[in-house]
Design a protein around this motif. Structure first.
Motif, PDB file in Angstrom:
ATOM      1  N   GLY A  14      20.639  46.568  49.985  1.00 35.70           N
ATOM      2  CA  GLY A  14      21.230  45.289  50.338  1.00 35.70           C
ATOM      3  C   GLY A  14      21.686  44.476  49.140  1.00 35.70           C
ATOM      4  O   GLY A  14      22.418  43.494  49.287  1.00 35.70           O
ATOM      5  N   SER A  16      23.353  43.997  45.088  1.00 35.89           N
ATOM      6  CA  SER A  16      24.673  44.226  44.504  1.00 35.89           C
ATOM      7  C   SER A  16      24.548  44.586  43.031  1.00 35.89           C
ATOM      8  O   SER A  16      23.571  44.215  42.369  1.00 35.89           O
ATOM      9  CB  SER A  16      25.539  42.969  44.621  1.00 35.89           C
ATOM     10  OG  SER A  16      25.753  42.625  45.959  1.00 35.89           O
ATOM     11  N   ARG A  68      32.592  47.969  50.854  1.00 36.07           N
ATOM     12  CA  ARG A  68      31.431  47.527  50.076  1.00 36.07           C
ATOM     13  C   ARG A  68      31.718  47.541  48.578  1.00 36.07           C
ATOM     14  O   ARG A  68      30.893  47.058  47.787  1.00 36.07           O
ATOM     15  CB  ARG A  68      30.223  48.434  50.343  1.00 36.07           C
ATOM     16  CG  ARG A  68      29.757  48.453  51.768  1.00 36.07           C
ATOM     17  CD  ARG A  68      28.434  49.188  51.908  1.00 36.07           C
ATOM     18  NE  ARG A  68      28.526  50.590  51.553  1.00 36.07           N
ATOM     19  CZ  ARG A  68      27.846  51.167  50.572  1.00 36.07           C
ATOM     20  NH1 ARG A  68      27.034  50.466  49.813  1.00 36.07           N
ATOM     21  NH2 ARG A  68      27.966  52.475  50.335  1.00 36.07           N
ATOM     22  N   ASN A  85      28.529  46.128  46.688  1.00 33.89           N
ATOM     23  CA  ASN A  85      27.710  45.229  47.490  1.00 33.89           C
ATOM     24  C   ASN A  85      27.000  45.992  48.598  1.00 33.89           C
ATOM     25  O   ASN A  85      27.359  47.133  48.903  1.00 33.89           O
ATOM     26  CB  ASN A  85      28.592  44.133  48.105  1.00 33.89           C
ATOM     27  CG  ASN A  85      29.313  43.317  47.055  1.00 33.89           C
ATOM     28  OD1 ASN A  85      28.761  42.996  46.001  1.00 33.89           O
ATOM     29  ND2 ASN A  85      30.566  42.966  47.327  1.00 33.89           N
ATOM     30  N   THR A  86      26.015  45.345  49.180  1.00 29.22           N
ATOM     31  CA  THR A  86      25.259  45.946  50.278  1.00 29.22           C
ATOM     32  C   THR A  86      24.877  47.383  49.942  1.00 29.22           C
ATOM     33  O   THR A  86      25.145  48.332  50.693  1.00 29.22           O
ATOM     34  CB  THR A  86      26.079  45.914  51.587  1.00 29.22           C
ATOM     35  OG1 THR A  86      26.769  44.670  51.721  1.00 29.22           O
ATOM     36  CG2 THR A  86      25.177  46.064  52.793  1.00 29.22           C
ATOM     37  N   LYS A  88      23.067  50.869  49.355  1.00 23.79           N
ATOM     38  CA  LYS A  88      22.214  51.683  50.215  1.00 23.79           C
ATOM     39  C   LYS A  88      21.500  52.739  49.367  1.00 23.79           C
ATOM     40  O   LYS A  88      22.011  53.119  48.299  1.00 23.79           O
ATOM     41  CB  LYS A  88      23.068  52.386  51.264  1.00 23.79           C
ATOM     42  CG  LYS A  88      23.913  51.462  52.119  1.00 23.79           C
ATOM     43  CD  LYS A  88      24.811  52.264  53.052  1.00 23.79           C
ATOM     44  CE  LYS A  88      25.667  51.353  53.905  1.00 23.79           C
ATOM     45  NZ  LYS A  88      26.527  52.112  54.845  1.00 23.79           N
TER      46      LYS A  88
END
Length: 129
Positions: A14, A16, A68, A85-86, A88
């Protein structure tokens, strides 16, 4: 030619990161004159193109990071960036910066990064769940 990556690290899912690739010694000087990209490789997996950008600023992204990730160049600083970003856990990999004087489209470069001539040493990104 030197491509020096920075900005990797360990983050929670979640989060960055912004990766940077400082270029020097390019035959035509500026990163504005060269196609560039980010390529990653996770342990036990094949190398994967993440994002590419050509001299016109056209970009291409892997489906796994689309929406993302943002690839960009700062011509004044002779630096390539990748904003992720975001994040995983599956984004965990060594991320390499690459460059090449080629008219190959960003999509083709993404699918076949072997067209890049110059490569950095990589920066590790580790995403924990």
């Amino acid at each position: 030619v030197q491509l020096v990556e920075s900005g990797g690290g360990s983050v929670q899912a979640g989060g960055s990161l912004r990766l940077a690739c400082a270029a020097s010694g390019l035959p035509f000087g500026s990163v504005a004159m060269v196609s560039m990209g980010w390529v990653r490789q996770a342990p036990g997996k094949e190398r994967e193109g993440v994002a590419t950008i050509n001299v016109l600023g056209l970009t291409s992204y892997a489906d796994s990071v689309k929406d993302r990730a943002t690839i960009s160049k700062d011509n004044a600083k002779n630096t390539l960036y990748l904003q992720m970003n975001t994040l995983k856990p599956e984004d965990t990999a060594m991320y390499y910066c690459a460059a090449g004087y080629t008219s190959t489209t960003p999509r083709t470069l993404l699918n076949d990064p072997t067209s890049f001539t110059y490569w950095g040493q990589g920066t590790q990104v580790t995403v924990s769940s």
